[in-house]
Write a protein that holds these residues in place. Structure first.
Motif, mmCIF file in Angstrom:
data_model
loop_
_atom_site.group_PDB
_atom_site.id
_atom_site.type_symbol
_atom_site.label_atom_id
_atom_site.label_comp_id
_atom_site.label_asym_id
_atom_site.label_seq_id
_atom_site.Cartn_x
_atom_site.Cartn_y
_atom_site.Cartn_z
ATOM 1 N N LEU A 1 6.819 -57.458 25.153
ATOM 2 C CA LEU A 1 7.834 -57.709 24.539
ATOM 3 C C LEU A 1 8.950 -57.351 24.953
ATOM 4 O O LEU A 1 9.165 -55.960 24.908
ATOM 5 C CB LEU A 1 7.628 -57.656 22.745
ATOM 6 C CG LEU A 1 8.228 -58.560 21.942
ATOM 7 C CD1 LEU A 1 7.619 -58.450 20.600
ATOM 8 C CD2 LEU A 1 9.530 -58.218 22.023
ATOM 9 N N HIS A 2 9.891 -58.020 25.525
ATOM 10 C CA HIS A 2 10.933 -57.404 26.213
ATOM 11 C C HIS A 2 10.540 -56.544 27.319
ATOM 12 O O HIS A 2 11.393 -55.449 27.511
ATOM 13 C CB HIS A 2 12.034 -57.092 25.313
ATOM 14 C CG HIS A 2 12.816 -58.157 24.797
ATOM 15 N ND1 HIS A 2 14.179 -58.525 25.154
ATOM 16 C CD2 HIS A 2 12.726 -58.839 23.721
ATOM 17 C CE1 HIS A 2 14.650 -59.654 24.587
ATOM 18 N NE2 HIS A 2 13.913 -59.774 23.689
ATOM 19 N N GLY A 3 9.341 -56.935 27.929
ATOM 20 C CA GLY A 3 8.671 -55.903 28.994
ATOM 21 C C GLY A 3 8.170 -54.730 28.571
ATOM 22 O O GLY A 3 7.248 -54.044 29.282
ATOM 23 N N TYR A 4 8.135 -54.552 27.031
ATOM 24 C CA TYR A 4 7.265 -53.377 26.537
ATOM 25 C C TYR A 4 5.957 -53.567 26.077
ATOM 26 O O TYR A 4 5.777 -54.724 25.575
ATOM 27 C CB TYR A 4 8.143 -52.800 25.397
ATOM 28 C CG TYR A 4 9.546 -51.999 25.830
ATOM 29 C CD1 TYR A 4 9.515 -50.806 26.387
ATOM 30 C CD2 TYR A 4 10.758 -52.711 25.472
ATOM 31 C CE1 TYR A 4 10.798 -50.129 26.427
ATOM 32 C CE2 TYR A 4 12.001 -52.084 25.650
ATOM 33 C CZ TYR A 4 12.095 -50.646 26.326
ATOM 34 O OH TYR A 4 13.150 -50.347 26.515
ATOM 35 N N PRO B 1 11.586 -56.589 34.877
ATOM 36 C CA PRO B 1 11.911 -58.213 34.664
ATOM 37 C C PRO B 1 10.666 -58.557 33.706
ATOM 38 O O PRO B 1 9.567 -58.100 33.655
ATOM 39 C CB PRO B 1 12.026 -58.894 35.996
ATOM 40 C CG PRO B 1 12.048 -57.900 36.734
ATOM 41 C CD PRO B 1 11.630 -56.401 36.468
ATOM 42 N N PHE B 2 11.056 -59.443 32.817
ATOM 43 C CA PHE B 2 9.997 -60.150 31.953
ATOM 44 C C PHE B 2 10.451 -61.632 31.829
ATOM 45 O O PHE B 2 11.486 -62.066 31.915
ATOM 46 C CB PHE B 2 9.991 -59.404 30.753
ATOM 47 C CG PHE B 2 11.602 -59.357 30.022
ATOM 48 C CD1 PHE B 2 11.910 -60.212 29.143
ATOM 49 C CD2 PHE B 2 12.295 -58.226 29.976
ATOM 50 C CE1 PHE B 2 12.995 -60.265 28.620
ATOM 51 C CE2 PHE B 2 13.320 -58.093 29.366
ATOM 52 C CZ PHE B 2 13.939 -59.196 28.511
ATOM 53 N N ALA B 3 9.520 -62.283 31.258
ATOM 54 C CA ALA B 3 9.588 -63.881 31.200
ATOM 55 C C ALA B 3 9.714 -64.111 29.640
ATOM 56 O O ALA B 3 9.355 -63.436 28.646
ATOM 57 C CB ALA B 3 8.276 -64.559 31.621
ATOM 58 N N LEU C 1 3.340 -65.642 17.698
ATOM 59 C CA LEU C 1 3.226 -64.728 19.052
ATOM 60 C C LEU C 1 3.612 -65.591 20.177
ATOM 61 O O LEU C 1 4.292 -65.018 21.161
ATOM 62 C CB LEU C 1 1.723 -64.180 19.294
ATOM 63 C CG LEU C 1 1.260 -63.279 18.141
ATOM 64 C CD1 LEU C 1 -0.074 -62.913 18.492
ATOM 65 C CD2 LEU C 1 2.081 -62.036 18.409
ATOM 66 N N ALA C 2 3.192 -66.866 20.102
ATOM 67 C CA ALA C 2 3.491 -67.605 21.196
ATOM 68 C C ALA C 2 4.990 -68.088 21.643
ATOM 69 O O ALA C 2 5.593 -68.084 22.485
ATOM 70 C CB ALA C 2 2.882 -69.244 21.125
ATOM 71 N N ARG C 3 5.670 -67.580 20.341
ATOM 72 C CA ARG C 3 7.277 -67.827 20.404
ATOM 73 C C ARG C 3 7.916 -66.386 20.339
ATOM 74 O O ARG C 3 9.219 -66.320 20.262
ATOM 75 C CB ARG C 3 7.571 -68.632 19.349
ATOM 76 C CG ARG C 3 7.358 -70.139 19.272
ATOM 77 C CD ARG C 3 7.121 -70.964 18.005
ATOM 78 N NE ARG C 3 6.798 -72.343 18.379
ATOM 79 C CZ ARG C 3 5.518 -72.732 18.475
ATOM 80 N NH1 ARG C 3 4.537 -71.546 18.541
ATOM 81 N NH2 ARG C 3 5.241 -73.866 18.884
ATOM 82 N N VAL C 4 7.070 -65.340 20.357
ATOM 83 C CA VAL C 4 7.832 -63.897 20.266
ATOM 84 C C VAL C 4 7.397 -63.141 21.639
ATOM 85 O O VAL C 4 8.470 -62.414 22.138
ATOM 86 C CB VAL C 4 7.249 -63.101 19.101
ATOM 87 C CG1 VAL C 4 7.598 -61.734 19.146
ATOM 88 C CG2 VAL C 4 7.829 -63.885 17.831
#
Length: 532
Positions: free
Chosen positions: A328-331, A272-274, A301-304
């Motif tokens: 980013l998306h957990g990666y 899971p990721f936020a 970066l704050a929005r990605v």
């Protein structure tokens, strides 16, 4: 706390102006995308449908899993050339039966799907992405082969398509060909060299030479079906592995082929990721309309990145380059982002050390471009900017972890190379509509030419024509400005597409998922990390 705090004033006039400029650029890009989607236009699309056939994009849609995204690649290929935008080919990355695949589809509404020089470049780029990321390839074939008037630019390099299919197969990367119509002459080798072949009844035609050529070469009388029809290849030659009764059936069978590949990614999907804490809609107002004005990439970066969470590396050293770690998306990703445009010696050394660290930890790198290049001037030359810039470029060139690049603003000179431009083989490279890339800015380049011409005239003792100089500068500035814009560069496949800034997180997430199909391993080299 490592959560980024945003200072973006979304209510201010600067933000509103930036947003308006970005929306104007987006509208222009979307108008060009629409030309690619239109294919050969209403007349040829209607004739194609009257034959009971699906369009290239409809075929792709039926092939992919329902409600899954398709990352289209190079949609503006051939822009600005004599050939139609899109280059009569659709390529991209999509999910088929849960498997990420590279999909290519000839567009038969554009000159019968014939391949022009840009079609070839686009197809070769798709194969390159498949090979680097170990993605199965599904080719949706309906093409009359090379566009004969342009054969001199297609025939010789076109052999790369055959080479790629065999090398993909040899590397254990599956290739699937679904033949809907013509696949003749050299095109016959696409199904001939694919691992799995599906052909459509009374539609597919696969032969090295059609009836007229056979008649001329041997005197033999023949017809399309007996020479290369789907039924013949399914029952007699054995070229067809699967015989489909119509196009939807062919796509259903192709999906079943992929389902039976027993294909597994090298890395499991992350947990899971936020989501970012800030609205991606706000990315429209981050980049100034005037690229001479710097902006803080931390706002991007704050929005990605996941949870807007970013651990910065060496924040007080080399501040014109932001480096650090995020997900980013957990990666996991290592980020290099230009902050003030210019790269100095400290930034170059910082980048080289950071790239080494990412390689030691097998972490992909994300490069966010807004650079005018490496700093020039006597003090900087004496301070070693050439060797320090070379150090950074060396690190980028020899890094083995996957690289992703996004051109947000300027990307000029050797700074484009140091930030992993196209020549340095990033796995994927995308541009925002605000991006520009060239050897230098238009005014600087025109000014350099003017100074050289002025010095030449002085050396020869001739008067200098100021009026001609002004005209030359204006002409050069106009030319370089036009050649540095995203549509021009994307048309030449110098990127993989021009994207809406609001889609950046999604696009990068799809790219990261794709690159993790292959093993992610960094350069070791037998040395520890050199402190720069």
């Amino acid at each position: 706390m490592t959560v980024l705090a945003s200072a973006l004033d979304t209510a201010g006039p600067g933000y509103a102006a930036n947003r308006a400029a970005m929306l104007d650029k987006l509208a222009a890009i979307e108008a060009e995308h629409a030309k690619a989607v239109a294919g050969g236009g209403e007349r040829y699309t209607a004739r194609h449908r009257a034959r009971g056939k699906l369009t290239a994009r409809e075929r792709v849609e039926l092939l992919l899993d329902p409600d899954t995204p398709f990352l289209e690649l190079s949609p503006l290929a051939a822009w600005g050339s004599e050939y139609p935008v899109g280059a009569s080919l659709v390529t991209g990355v999509g999910v088929v039966e849960g498997v990420e695949c590279v999909v290519t589809a000839n567009d038969p509404t554009v000159r019968g799907g014939a391949s022009n020089p840009w079609t070839l470049k686009k197809a070769l780029r798709a194969n390159e992405i498949a090979f680097a990321n170990r993605l199965p390839v599904v080719s949706l074939v309906e093409s009359g082969g090379a566009d004969l008037p342009g054969q001199k630019e297609v025939f010789i390099p076109g052999g790369g398509l055959f080479r790629d299919l065999t090398r993909l197969s040899a590397a254990g990367i599956p290739t699937v060909a679904v033949v809907f119509g013509n696949s003749t002459a050299g095109g016959a080798y696409v199904p001939g060299m694919s691992d799995h072949v599906v052909m459509v009844k009374e539609r597919a035609k696969v032969f090295l030479g059609g009836p007229p050529l056979v008649k001329m070469a041997t005197g033999e009388e023949s017809d399309d079906e007996s020479l290369g029809g789907a039924a013949m290849h399914a029952r007699v030659s054995g070229l067809a592995d699967h015989f489909a009764v119509d196009e939807p059936d062919a796509l259903r069978q192709a999906r079943r082929v992929v389902a039976r590949l027993n294909w597994r990614k090298a890395h499991p999907a992350p947990g899971p990721f936020a989501d970012p804490l800030y609205d991606p809609e706000e990315l429209l107002g981050v980049v100034p309309g005037d690229l001479k004005v710097p902006f803080d990439p931390r706002e991007v970066l704050a929005r990605v990145v996941d949870g807007s969470d970013f651990d910065e590396f060496k924040p007080l050293y080399g501040p014109s380059l932001v480096t650090g770690w995020a997900r980013l998306h957990g990666y996991p990703v290592g980020v290099l982002a230009n902050a003030r445009g210019v790269l100095f010696s400290a930034e170059s050394q910082k980048a080289a050390q950071f790239i080494q660290l990412a390689n030691q930890r097998d972490i992909p790198l994300l490069f966010l471009h807004h650079t005018t290049g490496y700093m020039v001037g006597r003090d900087y030359e004496q301070g070693g900017i050439v060797k320090h810039g070379a150090m950074m470029i060396n690190a980028v060139a020899n890094s083995r972890v996957p690289h992703l690049s996004v051109l947000m603003g300027a990307s000029y000179g050797a700074g484009h190379y140091g930030m992993c431009g196209r020549a340095f083989d990033p796995r994927f490279l995308f541009a925002w509509p605000s991006a520009k890339s060239a050897v230098m800015g238009p005014q600087q380049l025109a000014g350099v030419l003017s100074i050289v011409a002025r010095a030449s005239a002085a050396a020869k003792g001739r008067p200098y024509d100021e009026e001609a100089d002004a005209g030359l500068r204006a002409m050069v500035e106009q030319q370089i400005e036009a050649e540095s814009l995203p549509a021009f560069l994307s048309g030449r496949l110098y990127d993989d597409g021009v994207i809406d800034p609001r889609d950046t997180r999604t696009v990068l997430g799809m790219c990261l998922s794709a690159v993790h199909t292959a093993p992610v391993e960094g350069t070791r080299g037998g040395f520890g990390v050199f402190r720069m």
